[in-house]
Design a protein around this motif. Sequence first.
Motif, short mmCIF file in Angstrom:
data_model
loop_
_atom_site.label_atom_id
_atom_site.label_comp_id
_atom_site.label_asym_id
_atom_site.label_seq_id
_atom_site.Cartn_x
_atom_site.Cartn_y
_atom_site.Cartn_z
N PRO A 89 40.19 -54.14 20.24
CA PRO A 89 39.33 -53.09 20.81
C PRO A 89 39.56 -51.70 20.25
O PRO A 89 38.72 -50.84 20.37
N GLU A 90 40.72 -51.47 19.63
CA GLU A 90 40.98 -50.14 19.10
C GLU A 90 40.48 -49.97 17.67
O GLU A 90 40.67 -48.94 17.06
N ALA A 91 39.91 -51.04 17.10
CA ALA A 91 39.41 -50.96 15.73
C ALA A 91 37.95 -51.39 15.73
O ALA A 91 37.35 -51.65 16.75
N GLY A 92 37.34 -51.46 14.56
CA GLY A 92 35.96 -51.90 14.47
C GLY A 92 35.34 -51.47 13.17
O GLY A 92 35.81 -50.51 12.53
N ARG A 118 36.99 -40.89 16.26
CA ARG A 118 37.31 -42.32 16.23
C ARG A 118 37.78 -42.70 14.82
O ARG A 118 37.10 -43.44 14.11
N PRO A 119 38.92 -42.19 14.40
CA PRO A 119 39.36 -42.42 13.01
C PRO A 119 39.64 -43.87 12.67
O PRO A 119 39.69 -44.24 11.49
N GLU A 120 39.77 -44.72 13.70
CA GLU A 120 40.05 -46.13 13.43
C GLU A 120 38.81 -46.91 13.02
O GLU A 120 38.90 -48.02 12.49
N LEU A 121 37.62 -46.34 13.23
CA LEU A 121 36.38 -47.04 12.90
C LEU A 121 36.12 -47.01 11.39
O LEU A 121 36.36 -46.00 10.73
N GLU A 122 35.60 -48.10 10.90
CA GLU A 122 35.23 -48.19 9.48
C GLU A 122 33.72 -48.33 9.38
O GLU A 122 33.14 -49.30 9.87
N VAL A 123 33.09 -47.36 8.75
CA VAL A 123 31.64 -47.35 8.61
C VAL A 123 31.29 -47.48 7.13
O VAL A 123 31.77 -46.70 6.30
N THR A 124 30.46 -48.46 6.81
CA THR A 124 29.97 -48.65 5.45
C THR A 124 28.51 -48.22 5.40
O THR A 124 27.70 -48.71 6.20
N VAL A 125 28.16 -47.33 4.48
CA VAL A 125 26.80 -46.77 4.40
C VAL A 125 26.11 -47.25 3.14
O VAL A 125 26.69 -47.23 2.05
N THR A 126 24.87 -47.69 3.29
CA THR A 126 24.01 -48.04 2.17
C THR A 126 22.78 -47.15 2.20
O THR A 126 22.08 -47.10 3.22
N GLN A 127 22.52 -46.42 1.13
CA GLN A 127 21.30 -45.62 1.03
C GLN A 127 20.15 -46.53 0.58
O GLN A 127 20.27 -47.23 -0.42
N ALA A 128 19.06 -46.51 1.32
CA ALA A 128 17.95 -47.41 0.98
C ALA A 128 16.65 -46.84 1.53
O ALA A 128 16.64 -46.09 2.51
N ALA A 326 29.37 -46.51 19.13
CA ALA A 326 29.97 -45.21 18.82
C ALA A 326 29.23 -44.51 17.69
O ALA A 326 29.01 -43.29 17.74
N LEU A 327 28.82 -45.27 16.67
CA LEU A 327 28.06 -44.67 15.57
C LEU A 327 26.71 -44.15 16.07
O LEU A 327 26.30 -43.04 15.70
N LEU A 328 26.02 -44.92 16.87
CA LEU A 328 24.74 -44.47 17.40
C LEU A 328 24.91 -43.21 18.23
O LEU A 328 24.11 -42.27 18.14
N HIS A 329 25.96 -43.16 19.05
CA HIS A 329 26.24 -41.97 19.85
C HIS A 329 26.46 -40.75 18.96
O HIS A 329 25.95 -39.66 19.24
N ALA A 330 27.20 -40.94 17.86
CA ALA A 330 27.45 -39.83 16.95
C ALA A 330 26.17 -39.37 16.27
O ALA A 330 25.94 -38.16 16.09
N LEU A 331 25.31 -40.31 15.89
CA LEU A 331 24.03 -39.95 15.28
C LEU A 331 23.16 -39.15 16.26
O LEU A 331 22.54 -38.15 15.89
#
Length: 348
Positions: A89-92, A118-128, A326-331
């Motif tokens: 739960p502390e990662a993602g 949330r520095p433990e989160l890993e977000v991968t971004v694809t521009q499209a 968490a990503l949606l909340h940040a957006l």
Amino acid sequence: MYDPRQLQVLAEVARTGTYTAAADALGYTQPAISYQMRMLERSVGAPLVTRRGRGVQLTPEGRALARHAGTVLAALRTAEDELAALTAPEAGRVRLSAMQSSCVSLVPRALGTLRRTRPELEVTVTQAECHVSHGLLLEGAVELAVMCDLDFNDTALSGSSGVTRDGTSARDGTSKHDSTGTRDSAGTPDSTGDPSVAVDPRLRRVPLLTDRRCVLLPADHPAAASPTVSLADLAGERWVLESGRTRFLAACRDAGFAPRIAATADDQLTLHSLVANRIGLAVMNELGVTAHFDPRVVARPLTDWPVRRVFALLWPDTLRIPAAAALLHALRDTAGPTNDSPASRQAN
């Protein structure tokens, strides 16, 4: 019940159009792909593909099953991510696909917020492009997408020579979009708005912001003294345009002139530099203006132009994944109402 591995093979064959390309994408041998397809056809009781030259084409049964395969595979990936989040739960991790203008402004700011909170989160971004992001979401290749559509309500561009609200040309009655969105006559997405996409009704839209179309001007240009500008007032100017320009040219015709095109460029930094050096004026969505600051250039919103509605798109169950939520909340927080837009700053 169909084997999920066979459904994955079918989805990849549908995407690539050949057994060989599907094998390369999945890390299988070509005979293994053929075997999995034969087994799936046996389960269905009907052929799923027919040979066409060096590739294959889906039969009606194949197309129907491929549509459902995308939904099934996306649900399975969501389940995997949710269970991974529950066991750690502390990662993602979360995968995001986003249109170009959001990748130079909204998305980096949201990711910066996540990095701090949330520095433990890993977000991968694809521009499209939007239609590509829509497809990635349906395939389960990403959890969220940042996309846009156009608001043609109460705009001059839904008039005699623009594009109407149903996506057809009012001048000749021909369609300006295919199954993926609006495109110009050369097949290039019209850069004036990032083409609207027919969103799958199973997906959830989360509004983020509205985005105005701006004109980039030299800071000492007479029109820079006004808070907004109109095309009619700029009829005698030279222009630096992106290759997707159908809607802009139609708007210029409505304003009574044909623009003098001094240069064509699809890179935002190049557009800024050409305007700064007085090669011509340019048009750009306000989201893109934030990426480059040059005191020689100002941005002014263009009047009588449809705004873009920018939104996040996701499968409803995705919000059960903590990292995606968490990503949606940040957006949403990053896209919140503000009076500190580039155009408003430069107008002061």
